[in-house]
Each structure stands twice: as C-alpha cells, then as structure tokens.
Design a protein around this motif. Structure first.
Motif, PDB file in Angstrom:
ATOM      1  N   TYR A  79      59.766 -87.433  82.784  1.00 57.37           N
ATOM      2  CA  TYR A  79      59.247 -86.178  82.267  1.00 57.37           C
ATOM      3  C   TYR A  79      57.953 -85.775  83.000  1.00 57.37           C
ATOM      4  CZ  TYR A  79      57.384 -83.042  78.713  1.00 57.37           C
ATOM      5  OH  TYR A  79      56.843 -81.979  78.065  1.00 57.37           O
ATOM      6  N   LEU A  80      57.106 -86.766  83.220  1.00 57.86           N
ATOM      7  CA  LEU A  80      55.833 -86.530  83.920  1.00 57.86           C
ATOM      8  C   LEU A  80      56.077 -86.073  85.363  1.00 57.86           C
ATOM      9  CD1 LEU A  80      52.818 -86.962  83.228  1.00 57.86           C
ATOM     10  CD2 LEU A  80      52.997 -89.236  84.221  1.00 57.86           C
ATOM     11  N   LYS A  82      58.689 -84.629  86.567  1.00 60.26           N
ATOM     12  CA  LYS A  82      59.264 -83.273  86.593  1.00 60.26           C
ATOM     13  C   LYS A  82      58.177 -82.207  86.493  1.00 60.26           C
ATOM     14  CE  LYS A  82      63.942 -84.144  85.081  1.00 60.26           C
ATOM     15  NZ  LYS A  82      64.809 -84.338  83.925  1.00 60.26           N
ATOM     16  N   ASN A  83      57.106 -82.561  85.795  1.00 60.13           N
ATOM     17  CA  ASN A  83      56.011 -81.598  85.650  1.00 60.13           C
ATOM     18  C   ASN A  83      55.040 -81.621  86.827  1.00 60.13           C
ATOM     19  OD1 ASN A  83      56.413 -80.162  83.140  1.00 60.13           O
ATOM     20  ND2 ASN A  83      56.298 -82.177  82.191  1.00 60.13           N
ATOM     21  N   HIS A  84      55.296 -82.464  87.795  1.00 59.81           N
ATOM     22  CA  HIS A  84      54.462 -82.506  89.006  1.00 59.81           C
ATOM     23  C   HIS A  84      55.368 -82.439  90.230  1.00 59.81           C
ATOM     24  CE1 HIS A  84      51.759 -84.002  85.910  1.00 59.81           C
ATOM     25  NE2 HIS A  84      50.783 -83.535  86.656  1.00 59.81           N
TER      26      HIS A  84
ATOM     27  N   ASN B   6      58.034 -80.365  74.483  1.00 63.49           N
ATOM     28  CA  ASN B   6      57.913 -81.797  74.261  1.00 63.49           C
ATOM     29  C   ASN B   6      56.513 -82.262  73.877  1.00 63.49           C
ATOM     30  OD1 ASN B   6      59.335 -84.091  74.027  1.00 63.49           O
ATOM     31  ND2 ASN B   6      59.398 -84.597  76.202  1.00 63.49           N
ATOM     32  N   ASN B  10      55.205 -86.474  73.463  1.00 64.38           N
ATOM     33  CA  ASN B  10      54.662 -87.148  74.631  1.00 64.38           C
ATOM     34  C   ASN B  10      53.173 -87.437  74.560  1.00 64.38           C
ATOM     35  OD1 ASN B  10      54.229 -88.161  77.154  1.00 64.38           O
ATOM     36  ND2 ASN B  10      55.766 -86.853  78.081  1.00 64.38           N
ATOM     37  N   PHE B  13      51.557 -90.817  78.072  1.00 67.15           N
ATOM     38  CA  PHE B  13      50.696 -90.847  79.259  1.00 67.15           C
ATOM     39  C   PHE B  13      49.449 -90.011  79.037  1.00 67.15           C
ATOM     40  CE2 PHE B  13      54.740 -91.814  81.544  1.00 67.15           C
ATOM     41  CZ  PHE B  13      54.339 -93.040  82.053  1.00 67.15           C
ATOM     42  N   PRO B 349      50.103 -84.077  79.747  1.00 70.93           N
ATOM     43  CA  PRO B 349      51.153 -84.616  80.618  1.00 70.93           C
ATOM     44  C   PRO B 349      52.249 -83.596  80.941  1.00 70.93           C
ATOM     45  CG  PRO B 349      50.678 -86.120  78.820  1.00 70.93           C
ATOM     46  CD  PRO B 349      49.982 -84.843  78.502  1.00 70.93           C
ATOM     47  N   SER B 350      52.364 -82.559  80.106  1.00 76.69           N
ATOM     48  CA  SER B 350      53.431 -81.571  80.321  1.00 76.69           C
ATOM     49  C   SER B 350      53.021 -80.453  81.260  1.00 76.69           C
ATOM     50  CB  SER B 350      53.819 -80.921  78.992  1.00 76.69           C
ATOM     51  OG  SER B 350      53.992 -81.872  78.009  1.00 76.69           O
ATOM     52  N   ILE B 351      51.785 -80.446  81.655  1.00 76.10           N
ATOM     53  CA  ILE B 351      51.321 -79.288  82.420  1.00 76.10           C
ATOM     54  C   ILE B 351      51.769 -79.374  83.870  1.00 76.10           C
ATOM     55  CG2 ILE B 351      49.281 -78.062  83.282  1.00 76.10           C
ATOM     56  CD1 ILE B 351      47.831 -78.968  80.742  1.00 76.10           C
ATOM     57  N   ASN B 352      52.449 -78.345  84.292  1.00 81.25           N
ATOM     58  CA  ASN B 352      52.720 -78.162  85.710  1.00 81.25           C
ATOM     59  C   ASN B 352      51.673 -77.150  86.190  1.00 81.25           C
ATOM     60  OD1 ASN B 352      53.554 -77.207  88.174  1.00 81.25           O
ATOM     61  ND2 ASN B 352      55.706 -77.035  87.599  1.00 81.25           N
ATOM     62  N   PRO B 353      50.633 -77.630  86.868  1.00 83.06           N
ATOM     63  CA  PRO B 353      49.495 -76.764  87.167  1.00 83.06           C
ATOM     64  C   PRO B 353      49.891 -75.501  87.931  1.00 83.06           C
ATOM     65  CG  PRO B 353      49.020 -79.041  87.747  1.00 83.06           C
ATOM     66  CD  PRO B 353      50.463 -78.978  87.409  1.00 83.06           C
ATOM     67  N   GLN B 355      52.750 -73.821  87.709  1.00 87.03           N
ATOM     68  CA  GLN B 355      53.428 -72.902  86.798  1.00 87.03           C
ATOM     69  C   GLN B 355      52.442 -72.087  85.954  1.00 87.03           C
ATOM     70  OE1 GLN B 355      56.153 -74.979  84.226  1.00 87.03           O
ATOM     71  NE2 GLN B 355      56.522 -73.184  82.948  1.00 87.03           N
TER      72      GLN B 355
END
Lengths: 403, 402
Positions: A79-80, A82-84, B6, B10, B13, B349-353, B355
């Motif tokens: 999951y981590l 996928k977000n990077h 999520n 989560n 992490f 942990p869910s952040i896609n910077p 996006q």
C-alpha cells in the motif's frame, strides 16, 4: 577495564549508516522496527533536509513481534509503495528487534518485488554495529545489485564513500571537485544528490574511483574486480594532501595537473609556525580523515609528534575495513578511560567538539581544534565552520596553531 | 467529508520527520538528583538516550552499557549489567541514591532475568535498584512514563521512614508533579502565588535528593502531566496529600475545566472570566482576513485538539495530517468537518505527494512539522507546546500564526 561509558556517546548505528547512503537516492526506505528505531536518525544522525528523503518505520507492537508481522508488513508496504510511484527502488532495513526475532527479509523482498514490480533491496542491519559497517555494506550491495558494465568514459571519476556521518556536509568536497572539474573530469559522488537508477547503472563508466572513506572500499574493490575500474583511497587534507592526490590522479589518468597545482597550491608552507619541535598532537576521529590530517600537520606544518586514536570498535566488519596498513598507527580504544587518558599532556588536540569538555579538566593550555565527526556527535556541531580539504583545510588548521 | 483511502486501517507505517526531542522518558528518569540511570542495550538505542540527556544537561548521571548481539544471545549482558551496577554504586558512592536500569526492546524480547542481579546489588549496597522496561513493546498495560512514576514512588518509599515523616510534619508546600520544568512566569505559578501558595516544590526542579523526599511534606499536589498521576496517588494514599490533575489544554472548554478543577481543589476563587476576556480581546485584534487563510495542521499527538481549538475560534482548517486516528478522536474529526466540509484529512502513509501537490500549494499556513513537510509554500509555524493551565498555549499559537 570499565564496562560503562558516560562522557562519549556510541557511534551512529549501521542502519543510520545505510540510511545516510540511501538518503539522496530515489528510494523508499522502510525500517522494520517497533517504531523507536528511526529516532536516532530523525533526532541526531541526519543533517540534511527531511524533504529529500522518504523514510518510513513500521510500528510493531508486542503481539506483532511475538506472532510475527511479516504478512502485515508486506500488506502495508504494498500500500505504501503504491502511494510512492516515483521511486526507483525500495530499501528494507533491519533493526535490533528484527535481529533478535529473526525476520525472513528475503521472503518479504521477494513478495514485494513480485507484487509491485519494483526492485526491493534488503539491508541486514541490526543496530548493534556502527555506521561504518552500515555504509560499507550499503554501498557494496547497491553496486552488486544495480551496477552494470557500461563501457568507459575517459573523463569520468567517481568519488566513493561519501556520507555526512564520515565526511560531514558535502560542501567540504567542493574544492576537490573544482580541482577535478577544472581538468574536464566529470565527477560523480556516490552516493550523491539526485542520483537516479540510470546514473547508478552508469557508475562503471568511470576510469578511476577515488575512495574518500574506508566505507567505500568494498564497493571500490568490487568495481575493480567486476568492471576493471581502478581505485585509490585518499582524502586530500591541506596543501600537500591535495598536491599528492592530484599527482596521483595525473599518474593514473594521464591528465596533467601541473599548471593547476602551480596556480592554486603554490602557497608558502615553509613559514615557521609557532610550533616547538616537540609539540604533541592528538587527532581523535574518523581514522582516514585523522591519518590525512596527521600527514598535513607533518608536511604543511612540520609537526612530527602526532598520535591518532579512535574508539571505533575493531570487531567484525569494522576490523576488516580498518585492517589496511594505512591504519597501522591508529590506536583503537575500547575503554572510555583510555580515550580520556590519551588526551592528557597533549599540546594540540584535533577532535570533535564533544571531546572538548573532557580535556577542559586539566588541559587549559591545550589548543583544541574542532573537527566535527557527525557519526559521533550527530547534527550538534554539523554547522560549525570548519574545513579540512586542500587550501581551506590548511587555512583552518593554520588559524588555530599560528597566532 | 472526505478521507484519503484506507486512513483508519493504516497506522502501521510512520513517516520520519525531523524531531527535536524534549521531555522524553530518559529525561524524566534523570530528573531527580542522586538517581542514576544505567542504559542497557544496543548502541543504536543508547545513542538516542545520550543526546536526549545531553540536551537537558543530565549526562552526569547517565551511564551506558552497550551490548553486542553476541552478548545478548549468550546472556553475557546479565553479568555485564552486574559489573556496571557495581561501577556506578562505587562511583562517588554517597551521591548515588538509587539506580534505574533502562532496558530497550531487545532486552525485553530476550526476557532477560535481571532480578537476581538487582537483588544482589541492592543487598550489597543497601540502595534501591529498579528496572524500567520502556519502548513500543511495553505499552499495552501501562505506559512507560506511568511505570516510571511507580518507580519513583518505590524509591521514595525506601528513603522516607516514620521518623522522617515526624520530623517533617509541617505541611505547607504545593507539589507540582509533571514532566517538564515550568517557567517561573507560567499561569499556574501566577495563580498559586496570587492565592497565597508561596512555597512550591516542583518535581522536575529539585537540586538535591532530600528535596525529592520532601514531597511528603506537601499540603496539596497539582499534577500537570499524567506521568505523575501515580506519584500523586501514592502521596495521597501514604501521606494523605490530596491532588488534582490539570494538564495543558488548547480548547476553551478544557481550559475552563482546568480553572474549575484548580479552583475547587485549592478551595479558592479563580477568575476564568477575566482570563477568557483577555484572550478574546487579543483575538478581536486579529485582522479578519487571517480567518480566511487556509490552515494545515500536523504536529503529532495533539493535532486534532489543536485543529479543533483553532476551528472553534473561527480559523479555517483546510487540511489535517496524521499518522493514524484513534477512536476517541472521531468526535473531533466530525466537528472539524462540520466547521469546514471541504477539509481534507490525510493519513501520511497514504499520501502520494504528486497527486495532492496542487492542494498542498493552496495552503497558506502550515502548523507542525508534518504539515510543513507537505505544504512547502505555506507560512511555517513550528509550534512547540509548553505547559499552560490556561490560555498560554493557544495565545502563543495564535501569535505564531499572525
């Protein structure tokens, strides 16, 4: 022999060392930990901006540790990752907890790699070793994993073994890089800022590896064996250090530095410094840098009585790394009292400022030249204005010993 | 209401952010003169403790026993611990009143039996030695800081006997039991002094061990951090010293509650209304456009409380950054969404910077290291909480925003 230490901290750990190598590479770094292990990195060891690295730590609880958390780690890591999406590879680092419980990192890496398609590299750190073995292993592993034979480029030199923990801020290398670039060399510092996978792969194009810390030696030996890239290990401290290094590069590459040396390094070193012939100097720090500073004192300042010491423990990997004859004059102390005692009676001490407090007790006349060692004192003195390479290093040392 | 996906699942992490340590367990363990701490474990753990102690100038009583992997596996570290304890007990021996052995995760996992060693050393030197198991693996039943509070009680118990109690019968001081040394200008001190409580004994401010013993001489205890609740309960049970708990707060209703508790416990009249009016006057002077600025909050444990406090005051909370969410925080989350339906709640942990880059760029003010990390264009507010029974923290935060 005393069992406890009080005045001097332990060195940064192996996983801090690995992190320092990966820090500026485009990697997602994950520590297998109950959560506290990243504190040494975020509170003490890392001196660079936290905006440039992506470090995560797991938060294992007691049940995770007892029952095993590999599956949970994998699920959450997918999951981590996928977000990077922009990272080149994933790095997984062990800590004391994984060393004691025995985690199957290879399985974790295999599954993550299969499910995400990204390369996953495991670093078998355990928090019991120092940064020296961490950096050494990390560089070697990156080389073994990613480097490929890319032919040779006649003007390319790699600088291997850099980490803030052993060298300090990268700006200290500027004078060296300028000297090399002045002759048309393309210089790659590995590990260095903005190095992406394609540059790592191309590292074998280099015609020479300049190893600036013993931690880079494993990778240099590997590259010599695998890609026939020769190496030399030297840190050019002071005027003489720089001249010797440039002559050596000249000898190895055929590119002449004579005019550059004449223009930049013809400084009158024959000035009689205010140092009596029996001036006793102690250099306490990172061994390669200490040896190079000792050589600088001898050649640039005419000071002969130089002792070198460190409290790096010469066990396991560190023992192997420092087995080179270059370090035969370095005293490796394992008792805090020995470190304190070796400072007594010295006229000049060159060391991390953390040691200053120790010599103050009875050493008021001692000249103390601060030379921060980030692997020891972390970011506490990282911003201190100090130099050691080339002219800058010569001027820095001179400013203390010549009134 | 919008959650990034999520979010609640989560918390596994956590992202590393630069941190300046303060009031960590090691600092509390070292806060009483005469009580030494022996850190036992891998050097990676000891290193953090060393620098935390150094920051507070406490290294004089912190001893480190670095354990190798081999020592740990072969159990040699138990013998080494014994030798280390002997070294400490022999070191300026009159000054060592007690030793706390500070264990790390690896020792806790090994289940090392140090009880025998402790018993031998206690018998030989006639001074208490206590074991502190701390770290993330020991949080299930009781928090390590609370466990440390119990250890202090046990040490106190060893030194204070009936004769001492009789000798020190004069109960006049107020005990301040917390984890940080309070500023002389803090509101709690001001309130206490205004009401005639001149003699104050601060747990973290003792210069000698006997001052620690004089806690039993207290007339009343004010607990400023939950770490010290066990100590207050012990003092109440053993020496009849009543206590109240008033922790640092940001929200108006919580601050009012602090005033009420303190007022009832000390049996004095405290003027909450006046303090509240002063704060309101300060708030009224804030230019209206500040309330339209988009604020992001992300600073660890108190993120929701601080975001809630600011939202109550009319500030626009646009984004909140957290590692995870606890069940008790859900009420506050709902409140925040009611205040601003467009607010975004980000699980780090869910952040896609990439996006969310454009959203982050619209933030005007970022409070705390987590928000600052992502909202690089915003004004940076590195807020550090200090203890305040009243409006100190929220006033300071508003000042920092301005």
């Amino acid at each position: 022999m005393k069992t406890t230490w009080k005045l001097i901290p332990p060195f940064a750990s192996d996983y801090s060392g690995v992190c320092s190598v990966l820090y500026e590479l485009n990697s997602l770094i994950i520590l297998f930990s109950p959560g506290g292990c990243s504190h040494s990195i975020v509170e003490t060891d890392e001196i660079r901006s936290f905006n440039i690295a992506t470090i995560f730590s797991s938060s294992l609880n007691d049940i995770d540790v007892i029952m095993g958390a590999e599956d949970r780690f994998i699920t959450n890591a997918i999951y981590l990752i996928k977000n990077h999406p922009g990272v080149d590879f994933v790095s997984i680092l062990g800590t004391p907890v994984s060393a004691i419980t025995g985690v199957n990192f290879n399985r974790i890496a295999r599954e993550l790699q299969e499910k995400t398609g990204l390369p996953v590299v495991v670093f078998n750190t355990n928090g019991f070793e120092s940064y020296v073995s961490g950096i050494y292993d990390a560089l070697l592993k990156l080389g073994e994993t990613f480097m490929v034979d890319s032919g040779k480029k006649n003007n390319r030199i790699n600088i291997l073994g850099y980490s803030p923990l052993n060298i300090g801020n990268k700006a200290h290398l500027n004078e060296l890089i300028s000297a090399l670039e002045s002759k048309g060399f393309e210089v790659m510092i590995f590990p260095g800022a903005g190095i992406f996978m394609k540059e790592i792969k191309r590292a074998s194009e280099s015609i020479l590896n300049l190893v600036i810390s013993p931690e880079g030696l494993g990778l240099a030996e590997y590259m010599q064996m695998r890609f026939e890239v020769p190496y030399l290990m030297q840190l050019p401290v002071g005027i003489n250090g720089m001249i010797v290094l440039l002559h050596e590069i000249e000898r190895r590459t055929g590119i002449e530095f004579g005019d550059y040396i004449k223009a930049e390094y013809t400084i009158d070193c024959s000035v009689k410094f205010n140092t009596a012939s029996d001036t006793k100097v102690l250099i306490l720090g990172q061994p390669l840098l200490s040896v190079a500073v000792g050589e600088c004192l001898k050649m640039d300042f005419g000071i002969e009585k130089v002792s070198i010491a460190t409290h790096l423990k010469r066990k396991s990997m560190v023992g192997h790394i420092y087995s080179n004859s270059m370090f035969s004059n370095v005293n490796f102390f394992e008792d805090e009292d020995d470190v304190i005692n070796c400072m007594h009676g010295m006229d000049i001490i060159i060391a991390d400022p953390l040691y200053r407090k120790i010599i103050c007790e009875g050493g008021e006349r001692t000249i103390f030249i601060p030379l921060p060692h980030i692997g020891l004192s972390g970011r506490k003195f990282a911003d201190l204005g100090y130099e050691y390479i080339g002219r800058g290093g010569f001027a820095y040392i001179k400013s203390y010993i010549v009134p | 209401m919008e959650f990034t996906d999520n979010l609640l699942a989560n918390g596994f992490f956590k992202k590393a952010f630069q941190k300046e340590s303060c009031e960590e367990i090691i600092n509390i363990a070292l806060c009483i003169p005469g009580i030494h701490v022996l850190g036992v474990g891998p050097e990676s753990c000891l290193r953090v403790l060393y620098f935390r102690a150094l920051k507070q100038g406490q290294n004089d009583r912190f001893h480190m026993l670095g354990i190798s992997n081999d020592d740990m596996v072969t159990g040699k570290h138990i013998d080494l611990t014994k030798i280390a304890l002997q070294e400490i007990m022999s070191y300026k021996s009159d000054n060592v009143k007690a030793v706390i052995i500070y264990l790390s995760c690896s020792d806790i996992l090994q289940g090392s039996n140090l009880e025998n060693v402790i018993s031998v050393i206690e018998k030989k030197y006639q001074r208490p030695v206590r074991l502190l198991k701390r770290g993330p693996l020991t949080k299930r039943r009781i928090l390590p800081k609370e466990r440390l509070g119990n250890l202090f009680c046990e040490i106190l118990d060893k030194y204070v006997n009936e004769a001492y109690v009789k000798e020190k019968g004069n109960k006049s001081a107020v005990n301040i039991l917390g984890e940080e040394k309070l500023s002389a200008q803090c509101e709690l001190f001001k309130l206490l002094k205004e009401k005639g409580f001149d003699q104050i004994q601060e747990f973290t401010g003792f210069e000698r061990f006997d001052q620690f013993m004089d806690l039993i001489n207290g007339r009343f205890s004010v607990v400023t951090h939950k770490f010290a609740l066990n100590i207050a309960e012990y003092l109440e049970k053993s020496y009849g010293i009543p206590y109240c708990f008033v922790s640092s707060k940001y929200r108006m209703k919580d601050i009012e509650s602090n005033y009420r508790i303190l007022s009832e416990s000390l049996n004095v009249e405290l003027n909450y209304r006046e303090a509240s009016n002063n704060f309101r006057t300060m708030l009224d002077s804030v230019k209206r456009d500040v309330f339209n600025k988009k604020i992001a909050v992300g600073l660890g444990e108190r993120t929701f409380e601080i975001a809630g406090a600011l939202a109550e005051l009319g500030f626009c909370i646009q984004a909140v950054f957290v590692d995870t969410v606890t069940s008790t925080e859900k009420k506050l989350i709902n409140f925040l969404f009611r205040q601003n339906k467009d607010m975004r709640l980000f699980s780090i942990p869910s952040i896609n910077p990439v996006q969310y880059e454009s959203e982050f760029n619209q933030i005007d003010i970022a409070i705390g290291e987590r928000a600052i990390h992502y909202c690089s264009n915003a004004k940076k507010v590195q807020h550090k909480e200090v203890y305040g029974v009243g409006f100190e923290n929220i006033s300071r935060l508003v000042g920092e925003i301005l």
